[in-house]
Enzyme design. Structure first.
Site, PDB file in Angstrom:
ATOM      1  N   GLU A  25       0.847  -1.201   0.000  1.00 16.01           N
ATOM      2  CA  GLU A  25       0.000   0.000   0.000  1.00 16.01           C
ATOM      3  C   GLU A  25       0.878   1.246   0.000  1.00 16.01           C
ATOM      4  O   GLU A  25       1.989   1.241   0.539  1.00 16.01           O
ATOM      5  CB  GLU A  25      -0.917  -0.019   1.239  1.00 16.01           C
ATOM      6  N   ASN A 172     -12.473  -0.737  -1.583  1.00 11.34           N
ATOM      7  CA  ASN A 172     -11.875  -1.298  -0.364  1.00 11.34           C
ATOM      8  C   ASN A 172     -12.561  -0.693   0.858  1.00 11.34           C
ATOM      9  O   ASN A 172     -12.752   0.522   0.939  1.00 11.34           O
ATOM     10  CB  ASN A 172     -10.382  -0.939  -0.304  1.00 11.34           C
ATOM     11  N   GLU A 173     -12.929  -1.528   1.784  1.00  8.50           N
ATOM     12  CA  GLU A 173     -13.549  -1.069   3.033  1.00  8.50           C
ATOM     13  C   GLU A 173     -14.541   0.059   2.749  1.00  8.50           C
ATOM     14  O   GLU A 173     -14.471   1.147   3.355  1.00  8.50           O
ATOM     15  CB  GLU A 173     -12.484  -0.669   4.067  1.00  8.50           C
ATOM     16  N   TYR A 240      -7.686  -7.896  11.527  1.00  8.45           N
ATOM     17  CA  TYR A 240      -6.411  -7.541  12.148  1.00  8.45           C
ATOM     18  C   TYR A 240      -6.368  -8.086  13.570  1.00  8.45           C
ATOM     19  O   TYR A 240      -7.376  -8.087  14.277  1.00  8.45           O
ATOM     20  CB  TYR A 240      -6.224  -6.020  12.153  1.00  8.45           C
ATOM     21  N   GLU A 297      -6.642  -8.547   3.704  1.00  8.15           N
ATOM     22  CA  GLU A 297      -5.829  -7.842   4.705  1.00  8.15           C
ATOM     23  C   GLU A 297      -5.884  -8.640   5.992  1.00  8.15           C
ATOM     24  O   GLU A 297      -6.981  -8.914   6.510  1.00  8.15           O
ATOM     25  CB  GLU A 297      -6.349  -6.423   4.965  1.00  8.15           C
ATOM     26  N   GLN A 346       1.493  -5.272   5.946  1.00 12.69           N
ATOM     27  CA  GLN A 346       1.835  -5.048   4.532  1.00 12.69           C
ATOM     28  C   GLN A 346       3.243  -5.589   4.324  1.00 12.69           C
ATOM     29  O   GLN A 346       4.046  -5.544   5.259  1.00 12.69           O
ATOM     30  CB  GLN A 346       1.823  -3.543   4.191  1.00 12.69           C
TER      31      GLN A 346
END
Ligand code: AHR
Length: 481
Positions: A25, A172-173, A240, A297, A346
């Protein structure tokens, strides 16, 4: 003492190699300084890509790379990142530190990087602040080989031949940084945008990924699948691992208590419940189980390293991260009949990175070494396996007549004598490697880059049983012939 049972006669599905995928990213020093330094840099590079980083990623056979975000994707306008570099438009990277993005790494640079890495491309489009035309023309620019203004523009910028786009993410999101949308609104927008993602080349059928939920937001999956399920090939999910409930005080990567350690493990293992829940809802609307789950992710998220720019999310990486990596990859492997791809966040210099750089120096993190071990599972046949007792996790797979067993002992401070029973196989030869470092906080630094690294390890085999002594907080890879 724990036991593992592996049925070598029961081969399940193939483990998609793309489960071992990565995410790059425009965030902090992931792209600039991490993967890309520019042609004029003193740091050794080929066409601007760091040679040391490219070589390290090639060594773990990185299969696929997602780009350009993340939250960055929904404010990225691809036309700003093509053509003569000095003339490229500058923008503010509002999500990540408010720094100026000079767009010197754009579409051509991304494909140059994928080419050097030998990996597939996963491009994430901008649905939040972009237009249908912009997204459609990007796909045309990247993949159309005939005569059109977009292919002519690509050629004028130095690439006559189109590239292959294996995966394309439509936003995304979008429930947060990608436009704060409600699921039904996103689902309708998804249907509209994806219509114009054309397959220009019969050899490049683009796998379309819809934006999935925020972790346990099962309503999102239910509604998006109901409205738009038949227009997608995959739906994403992000998870996450954050050790503490308080996002303002997540704790640091290298300093943590035993309590933090176990809450990290618990949070990471929650991903299994999330996968099961989302698959259940996906199947409700897709009885043939055609749509795949894409965990694009995942990884640990701690407080940024003291002394670094908070918006850059730079964190160190210890044996605790290695445990999160192996436990998470074991879960992906277990559900690999439906989990087609996953992308750790990442790749370089951000969250659970496999590589850290500081000017010309580079270190491989403990997470890197887990990916190095686990590469044996890529495209292998998953074998039925079970771990009994202890704090043990396992994946076993078979490829070209060889069995590979990854075993983790995630106990904070106790070793475990593990007995592995192989149903249906008496090994002719066994070899092993281990990642262990004495304590969970162990990590590599630029001054001591090999504190944590793989080493050969002794295991014993008798009849159908392999015995391995696993130190606390360790992961081993055992090859069986
Ligand atoms: O990985 C950092 C950010 O986390 C990504 O940009 C976003 O998609 C997620 O919220």
């Amino acid at each position: 003492m724990s036991k593992i049972v592996i049925d070598t006669t029961k081969k399940l599905n193939k483990i998609s190699k793309n489960i071992y995928g990565h995410f790059s990213e425009h965030l902090g020093r992931c792209i600039y300084g991490g993967l890309y330094v520019g042609e004029a840099s003193d740091i050794p590079n080929i066409n601007g890509m760091r040679t040391d980083v490219v070589e390290a990623l090639r060594a773990i056979k990185i299969p696929v790379l997602r780009w350009p975000g993340g939250c960055f994707a929904d404010e990225y306008h691809w036309q700003d990142g093509i053509g003569e570099k000095t003339l490229r438009k500058k923008m503010i990277n509002t999500h990540w530190g408010g720094v100026t993005e000079d767009n010197s790494f754009g579409t051509h640079e991304f494909f140059e990087l994928c080419n050097q890495l030998g990996c597939e491309a996963y491009v994430n489009g901008n649905l939040g602040s972009g237009t249908v035309r912009e997204m459609s023309e990007w796909v045309e620019y990247m993949t159309f080989s005939g005569i059109s203004s977009m292919s002519a523009l690509r050629e004028a910028n130095g690439n006559k031949e189109p590239w292959k786009v294996a995966y394309f993410g439509v936003g995304n999101e979008n429930w947060a940084c990608g436009g704060n949308m409600r699921p039904s609104y996103y689902a309708d927008e998804y249907r509209r945008y994806q219509t114009y993602i054309r397959n220009y080349d019969k050899n490049n059928k683009i796998f379309k990924v819809a934006c999935g939920s925020n972790g346990p937001d099962f309503d999102w999956t239910d509604i998006v699948m109901e409205i738009a399920g038949k227009y997608m090939d995959g739906i994403s999910m992000h998870h996450y691992t954050v050790p503490r409930a308080n996002w303002q005080n997540k704790g640091f990567a290298t300093e943590f208590s035993e309590e933090d350690y176990y809450s990290t493990i618990e949070q990471c293992r929650r991903i299994e419940e999330l996968i099961k829940g989302h698959l259940f809802l996906m199947d409700k609307h897709d009885k043939e189980k055609r749509v795949k789950l894409i965990v694009d992710e995942w990884g640990t998220w701690f407080d940024a390293e003291p002394g670094t720019t908070p918006g850059f999310l730079y964190q160190q990486n210890t044996m605790r991260d290695a445990m999160v990596a192996s436990l998470t990859l074991d879960i992906f492997n277990k559900y690999s009949s439906r989990v087609e791809m996953a992308n750790i966040a990442q790749t370089v210099n951000v969250l659970q990175s496999v590589i850290l750089t500081e000017n010309e120096r580079m270190v491989k993190t403990p997470t890197y070494h887990v990916f190095d071990l686990y590469k044996e599972h890529m495209d292998a046949g998953l074998l039925d396996s079970y771990a009994l007792g202890g704090k043990v996790s396992v994946t076993a797979s078979e490829k070209n007549g060889e069995i590979f067993i990854a075993v983790t002992n995630y106990d904070y401070d106790s070793s475990d004598d593990i007995e592995i029973s192989l149903t249906g196989l008496t090994p002719k030869g066994v070899s092993a490697q281990i990642l262990t470092a004495g304590k969970a906080t162990a990590h590599n630094t630029f001054d001591e880059p090999n504190m944590v690294t793989l080493a050969d390890y002794n295991v014993t085999a008798a009849g159908e049983v392999i015995k391995v002594k696993m130190p606390a907080c360790s992961v081993a890879g055992i090859k069986v012939k």
